[in-house]
Scaffold this active site. Structure first.
Site, short mmCIF file in Angstrom:
data_model
loop_
_atom_site.label_atom_id
_atom_site.label_comp_id
_atom_site.label_asym_id
_atom_site.label_seq_id
_atom_site.Cartn_x
_atom_site.Cartn_y
_atom_site.Cartn_z
N TYR A 57 0.83 -1.21 0.00
CA TYR A 57 0.00 0.00 0.00
C TYR A 57 0.87 1.25 0.00
O TYR A 57 1.81 1.39 0.78
CB TYR A 57 -0.93 0.02 1.22
CG TYR A 57 -1.69 1.34 1.30
CD1 TYR A 57 -2.66 1.65 0.35
CD2 TYR A 57 -1.39 2.29 2.27
CE1 TYR A 57 -3.32 2.87 0.38
CE2 TYR A 57 -2.05 3.51 2.31
CZ TYR A 57 -3.02 3.79 1.36
OH TYR A 57 -3.67 5.00 1.39
N GLY A 64 -6.42 5.23 -0.61
CA GLY A 64 -7.75 5.36 -0.05
C GLY A 64 -8.66 4.25 -0.55
O GLY A 64 -8.34 3.06 -0.48
N ASN A 200 0.45 13.31 4.00
CA ASN A 200 -0.32 12.52 4.96
C ASN A 200 0.09 12.85 6.40
O ASN A 200 0.67 12.02 7.10
CB ASN A 200 -0.11 11.03 4.68
CG ASN A 200 -1.36 10.23 4.95
OD1 ASN A 200 -2.14 10.55 5.83
ND2 ASN A 200 -1.53 9.15 4.19
N ARG A 290 -13.70 40.07 40.83
CA ARG A 290 -13.29 39.19 41.91
C ARG A 290 -12.82 37.82 41.40
O ARG A 290 -11.93 37.21 41.98
CB ARG A 290 -14.47 39.02 42.88
CG ARG A 290 -14.12 38.30 44.15
CD ARG A 290 -15.26 38.13 45.13
NE ARG A 290 -16.55 38.63 44.72
CZ ARG A 290 -17.70 38.01 44.99
NH1 ARG A 290 -17.70 36.85 45.63
NH2 ARG A 290 -18.85 38.54 44.63
#
Length: 516
Positions: A57, A64, A200, A290
């Site tokens: 891959y 994708g 990426n 305060r």
């Protein structure tokens, strides 16, 4: 370290200071020998996978939802070009130069870890772009904060290829090819895995987080100063800021904010004028006075948490697939931006709340029922003059916008890539709106400082604290003191600059020493 000193980029994490100097001050960068060695080793493994008949891959496949296709070696250079060109699909306004430079540096660092499989020449070209001050034009929209900041990083990768549009050192917009030629930089012909390695990562959202932390660290000191000035000019009490009271609730940021306010108010003649319990009828101040340390302190603690997340992300090598030390190339989900997206949203919430409290203090100055003897709207001749009436309107408009920007982006997700990317972080969107929130907080604090300074002047002959007096003097070098109505917008913008560039904090610290 001076801004012009080289930032060395190697496998070890960068520091916040490294990012700020390169992004905001144009410091040059240099890849270390360790970085080149790590990059070369990882590249050797990618080359081996590229030659293998077994699909890997990101190396020899599509991406994708198209990851199942094995790409013929003859088409892999085209695959990389097509990936970058198609992903450089941003739209909308141009992103600021400092953001793009931060993004580029952070991506360069990930390349330098040796976990991406990039070639040394490609990493060196990225460094050369930074050093030549060539800034790719990146657009507002395009990143979903998952699979990294794909579109923004793709616009940078497009420049490495000699395509797309850039700004040069002078700020002029033109073709990348021409800018690279002028700088003597050879465009890169991307090889296997390189396109994916360049796009990426979480670099854009992380860069904007680091820039925002730098801004908010300064602005929260300014918020303590502006709150102290308001307490002083509104004849409030500093007894509630005493360390023994803060110790009853040991929130660390609260203690720091209260201590800052005590130091800023030290030796105030205005405060001394109403310390006599027999003469003072005030039982306790409104919350906006305060409780200032409680709000600004909680904001500090949130910034501290965001700093931890950013530090962990700086130590990361975000890419998919990643090249591991043992030579394996593995798919992973480290590109998901959730950790960064969450804290970007948290910071927008606290910025809005600090601004909201600041606006409430400004409003008290303008109301004769609550400002303890000051003229209506701090006007020179109320009725003829309107004083700071509409300055508070401006504050209110900004605060209202900041409340809308505080709605978290990270709770949204729109699936993409044919449902392969079915949950995204929206971290880039969280970062973009945080930048607007930081700008809004700067403007709100500037109006409070301007208003409180006028209130302090109107308490004459009572003398303010030396630290608040120093702030008022710094303002008076840029804007005049009380008087008939003037064109107010330029005065507000002048004080915005003094808050943004740290002049207000530096003026107070010239008396107090460094504030927390």
């Amino acid at each position: 370290m001076r801004d012009n000193e080289v930032v060395n980029v190697g496998p070890e994490p960068l520091t916040f200071d490294d990012v700020i100097r390169v992004a905001r001050h144009g410091a040059p960068v240099q890849l270390t020998d360790d970085a080149i060695a790590a990059i070369s080793a990882a590249r050797q493994r990618v080359d081996e996978l590229a030659e293998s008949p077994v699909p890997a891959y990101g190396v020899s496949t599509g991406f994708g939802a198209l990851a199942t296709r094995h790409i013929d070696p003859a088409l892999r250079a085209q695959l990389q070009r097509s990936l970058v060109r198609s992903h450089a699909a941003g739209s909308g306004p141009e992103v600021e130069t400092e953001v793009v430079r931060a993004l580029m540096l952070l991506r360069l660092h990930t390349l330098a870890t040796g976990h991406t499989g990039i070639r040394p020449t490609t990493a060196k070209t990225m460094a050369a772009l930074l050093n030549a001050h060539i800034t790719p034009v990146v657009h507002e929209y395009g990143s979903l904060g998952c699979s990294g900041d794909l579109a923004p990083l793709a616009h940078v990768a497009l420049t490495l290829m000699g395509e797309g549009v850039v700004r040069d050192k002078s700020g002029n917009v033109g073709p990348s090819a021409e800018a690279l030629k002028q700088a003597g930089i050879e465009p890169v012909e991307l090889a296997a895995k390189e396109g994916l390695a360049l796009i990426n990562g979480t670099d854009g959202m992380l860069g904007m987080l680091i820039l925002a932390i730098d801004d908010l660290t300064r602005l929260l000191k300014a918020a303590d100063i502006s709150a102290a000035m308001s307490v002083e000019a509104l004849l409030g009490t500093d007894r509630v800021f005493a360390p023994e009271l803060q110790a009853l609730r040991p929130q660390p940021g609260q203690a720091l904010a209260a201590a800052n306010m005590v130091r800023v108010l030290t030796d105030s003649g205005i405060m001394e004028s109403h310390r006599d319990p027999n003469a003072c009828t005030r039982v306790q101040d409104a919350y906006s006075l305060r409780c200032a340390p409680q709000v600004a302190g909680a904001a500090r603690d949130t910034v501290a948490h965001a700093t931890n997340v950013a530090t962990w992300e700086l130590a990361s090598a975000v890419d998919n697939p990643a090249v591991l030390a043992d030579g394996r190339v593995e798919s992973n989900g480290n590109f998901h931006g959730a950790p960064v997206a969450y804290v970007l949203d948290f910071l927008a919430i606290v910025a809005a709340d600090v601004a909201s409290m600041s606006e409430r203090r400004t409003d008290r100055f303008l109301d004769v029922a609550r400002n303890h003897g000051l003229p209506a709207f701090l006007a020179d001749d109320p009725g003829v003059d309107s004083g700071h009436m509409i300055a508070q309107y401006t504050q209110a408009a900004v605060v209202s916008e900041m409340k809308r920007l505080a709605a978290p982006a990270s709770v949204d997700s729109i699936p993409s890539s044919a449902m392969q990317e079915d949950h995204v972080s929206m971290g880039w969107s969280a970062a973009r709106k945080l930048r607007r929130s930081v700008d809004g907080l700067t403007r709100v604090l500037a109006v409070e400082v301007l208003t409180a300074a006028r209130g302090i002047d109107l308490r004459a002959p009572l003398q303010p604290a030396p630290a608040t007096a120093a702030v008022v003097r710094a303002l008076r070098e840029n804007v005049p003191g009380p008087g008939p109505d003037r064109f107010l917008a330029p005065e507000i913008e002048a004080v915005v600059r003094l808050v943004a560039d740290g002049t207000v904090v530096s003026a107070a610290e010239s008396v107090t020493g460094p504030l927390a």
